[in-house]
Design a protein around this motif. Structure first.
Motif, PDB file in Angstrom:
ATOM      1  N   ALA A  43      44.408  99.269  24.570  1.00  0.00           N
ATOM      2  CA  ALA A  43      45.331 100.374  24.822  1.00  0.00           C
ATOM      3  C   ALA A  43      44.622 101.707  24.640  1.00  0.00           C
ATOM      4  O   ALA A  43      43.815 101.877  23.720  1.00  0.00           O
ATOM      5  N   GLU A  44      44.935 102.651  25.511  1.00  0.00           N
ATOM      6  CA  GLU A  44      44.386 103.997  25.382  1.00  0.00           C
ATOM      7  C   GLU A  44      45.076 104.706  24.220  1.00  0.00           C
ATOM      8  O   GLU A  44      46.185 104.344  23.816  1.00  0.00           O
ATOM      9  N   PRO A  45      44.449 105.745  23.662  1.00  0.00           N
ATOM     10  CA  PRO A  45      45.018 106.423  22.480  1.00  0.00           C
ATOM     11  C   PRO A  45      46.457 106.891  22.675  1.00  0.00           C
ATOM     12  O   PRO A  45      47.282 106.762  21.775  1.00  0.00           O
ATOM     13  N   TRP A  46      46.789 107.432  23.846  1.00  0.00           N
ATOM     14  CA  TRP A  46      48.148 107.930  24.062  1.00  0.00           C
ATOM     15  C   TRP A  46      49.153 106.782  24.011  1.00  0.00           C
ATOM     16  O   TRP A  46      50.256 106.936  23.491  1.00  0.00           O
ATOM     17  N   GLU A  47      48.746 105.619  24.543  1.00  0.00           N
ATOM     18  CA  GLU A  47      49.644 104.470  24.504  1.00  0.00           C
ATOM     19  C   GLU A  47      49.809 103.962  23.080  1.00  0.00           C
ATOM     20  O   GLU A  47      50.927 103.649  22.645  1.00  0.00           O
ATOM     21  N   SER A  48      48.721 103.854  22.343  1.00  0.00           N
ATOM     22  CA  SER A  48      48.794 103.361  20.952  1.00  0.00           C
ATOM     23  C   SER A  48      49.699 104.240  20.107  1.00  0.00           C
ATOM     24  O   SER A  48      50.491 103.749  19.291  1.00  0.00           O
ATOM     25  N   GLU A  53      54.983 104.614  17.267  1.00  0.00           N
ATOM     26  CA  GLU A  53      56.205 105.353  16.992  1.00  0.00           C
ATOM     27  C   GLU A  53      57.436 104.538  17.371  1.00  0.00           C
ATOM     28  O   GLU A  53      58.417 104.480  16.627  1.00  0.00           O
ATOM     29  N   PHE A  54      57.399 103.896  18.530  1.00  0.00           N
ATOM     30  CA  PHE A  54      58.548 103.119  19.000  1.00  0.00           C
ATOM     31  C   PHE A  54      58.865 101.980  18.043  1.00  0.00           C
ATOM     32  O   PHE A  54      60.017 101.764  17.658  1.00  0.00           O
ATOM     33  N   SER A  70      50.207  99.448  29.601  1.00  0.00           N
ATOM     34  CA  SER A  70      50.021 100.280  30.787  1.00  0.00           C
ATOM     35  C   SER A  70      49.216  99.592  31.884  1.00  0.00           C
ATOM     36  O   SER A  70      49.097 100.116  32.990  1.00  0.00           O
ATOM     37  N   THR A  71      48.641  98.409  31.585  1.00  0.00           N
ATOM     38  CA  THR A  71      47.975  97.621  32.633  1.00  0.00           C
ATOM     39  C   THR A  71      48.664  96.269  32.824  1.00  0.00           C
ATOM     40  O   THR A  71      48.098  95.368  33.438  1.00  0.00           O
ATOM     41  N   SER A  99      56.002 109.207  35.562  1.00  0.00           N
ATOM     42  CA  SER A  99      55.405 109.479  34.246  1.00  0.00           C
ATOM     43  C   SER A  99      54.988 108.165  33.593  1.00  0.00           C
ATOM     44  O   SER A  99      55.825 107.302  33.331  1.00  0.00           O
ATOM     45  N   GLN A 100      53.693 108.008  33.328  1.00  0.00           N
ATOM     46  CA  GLN A 100      53.221 106.806  32.666  1.00  0.00           C
ATOM     47  C   GLN A 100      53.841 106.669  31.277  1.00  0.00           C
ATOM     48  O   GLN A 100      54.140 105.562  30.828  1.00  0.00           O
ATOM     49  N   ALA A 101      54.027 107.792  30.586  1.00  0.00           N
ATOM     50  CA  ALA A 101      54.614 107.742  29.244  1.00  0.00           C
ATOM     51  C   ALA A 101      56.047 107.237  29.299  1.00  0.00           C
ATOM     52  O   ALA A 101      56.481 106.462  28.442  1.00  0.00           O
ATOM     53  N   PHE A 102      56.800 107.669  30.321  1.00  0.00           N
ATOM     54  CA  PHE A 102      58.173 107.202  30.435  1.00  0.00           C
ATOM     55  C   PHE A 102      58.210 105.703  30.744  1.00  0.00           C
ATOM     56  O   PHE A 102      58.997 104.962  30.154  1.00  0.00           O
TER      57      PHE A 102
END
Length: 395
Positions: A43-48, A53-54, A70-71, A99-102
């Protein structure tokens, strides 16, 4: 088939913009879903950051999380799904799902939160998840959340099992066809609140504006829920909350650790309360739907947009005034395949409006049975299309 507009989701688009790198949707959709490495990359840092948090807010996942969502095939299926959603929500969904984050938030919602609804009597012991479930039940209805959870699980299973692009598209299409404005609002709410610490401006900008209105007292009480269980008959058992009439009346049944009384509960077996101001109206609807279910009717609908016997959305082609579509209090399909719509006059002062709605429903679907009743059960109008048998009631 509720509508959700781009204007309504714009605050979320702005909020999620800074949480992930720019979207690479067009490139990502060219990946082969059956590839061995799907979901196995780190996982990339933004995903981790968002995952941690979730999970801290909802509790540990009930489904196995891949190394990188994300993959994963689920992520790819969700990218495709908005393309197949109905016109009333398609553009808003397309904008959100760029939005990948969404999308990651939705993936986490499916695997962490909605998967919990799959147990015969799901239990939410994490305080945040219990409180959010209670709040959603007030505004969307237990039945709707459960149906959305089933749609999410089917998407997860079918996307994970896919080995070709065609199979992945088919899974995304089935999920999209089951999505309504109400379902998408709930999905947005869960996904967003799961990572709200990183987007603190969103609640103020209007998370609850996306959902039907609920009394301030109901929301205040919902924040104190510590444990929630949904039992087999669709009721909620809530603890760790001081219950008031405003909250308990919105559920099929409510029990609390320190209840302070309240009014009689409203039935929600067939959907959220039609109105909290007129319990008799809601109970008449629920009683009629129960009778039709016992008689073998299918596609039982409570206060939903008018559809044909085949399930197609119907509009008044010659409306005397807005709106162009109606929401029958009770709607079902008889064993002979005929749609049967019934409305109740909730207030005699609204009689003229109800009569106009009755005529509009007839124009929209002359092949269906339509009825209009007074609150005391007196039949005002009945329309039976030619060739359809309807037992004589003597009225």
């Amino acid at each position: 088939m509720d509508v959700l507009t781009v204007d309504e989701v714009r605050p979320f688009l702005t909020a999620f913009a800074s949480l992930s790198p720019p979207s690479r949707v067009r490139l990502r959709l060219l990946e082969v879903p059956g590839a061995e490495g799907a979901g196995k990359s780190p996982a990339e840092p933004w995903e981790s950051r968002l995952r941690e948090e979730f999970i801290s807010r909802f509790g540990p996942p009930l489904l196995p999380l891949p190394a990188s969502l994300s993959t994963s095939r689920l992520f790819l299926a969700l990218q495709l799904a908005p393309l197949y959603m109905h016109e009333g929500i398609r553009q808003a969904a397309i904008d959100l799902f760029t939005s990948q984050a969404f999308i990651l938030g939705v993936c986490l919602s499916v695997m962490v939160y909605f998967s919990a609804w799959l147990a015969p009597e799901p239990i939410f012991s994490k305080a945040f998840a219990a409180a959010l479930t209670f709040r959603l039940a007030l505004v969307a209805g237990v039945l709707e959340i459960g149906q959305l959870a089933l749609a999410c699980l089917r998407l997860y299973r079918e996307s994970e099992a896919s080995t070709t692009r065609q199979e992945l598209e088919a899974a995304a299409r089935r999920f999209a066809y089951s999505m309504s404005g109400t379902y998408l609002r709930v999905l947005v709410t869960v996904a967003t609140l799961g990572v709200a610490r990183f987007i603190p401006q969103v609640p103020e900008a209007g998370i609850w504006r996306l959902l039907p209105s609920v009394s301030p007292d109901g929301l205040a009480v919902a924040r104190s829920v510590t444990h929630l269980q949904m039992v087999a008959d669709g009721s909620l058992i809530v603890s760790g909350v001081t219950a008031s009439g405003a909250t308990c009346s919105a559920l099929a049944w409510c029990a609390s650790a320190s209840a302070s009384g309240g009014s009689s509960p409203l039935s929600t077996r067939y959907g959220s309360p039609h109105t909290r101001q007129n319990p008799a109206h809601n109970e008449a609807i629920e009683k009629e739907l129960a009778a039709r279910e016992a008689a073998g009717h299918t596609d039982l609908r409570k206060n939903k947009a008018q559809t044909s016997a085949e399930g197609s959305r119907l509009f008044d082609q010659n409306p005397a005034s807005k709106p162009r579509f109606r929401r029958p209090d009770v709607s079902s399909v008889r064993p002979d395949g005929t749609r049967h719509n019934t409305n109740y006059v909730s207030d005699p002062k609204d009689l003229q409006r109800e009569l106009e709605a009755f005529e509009a429903m007839k124009r929209a679907d002359p092949g269906a049975i339509h009825e209009l009743y007074m609150p005391d059960g007196r039949l005002l109008q009945r329309y039976v299309p030619a060739g359809v048998h309807y037992p004589s009631s003597g009225t």
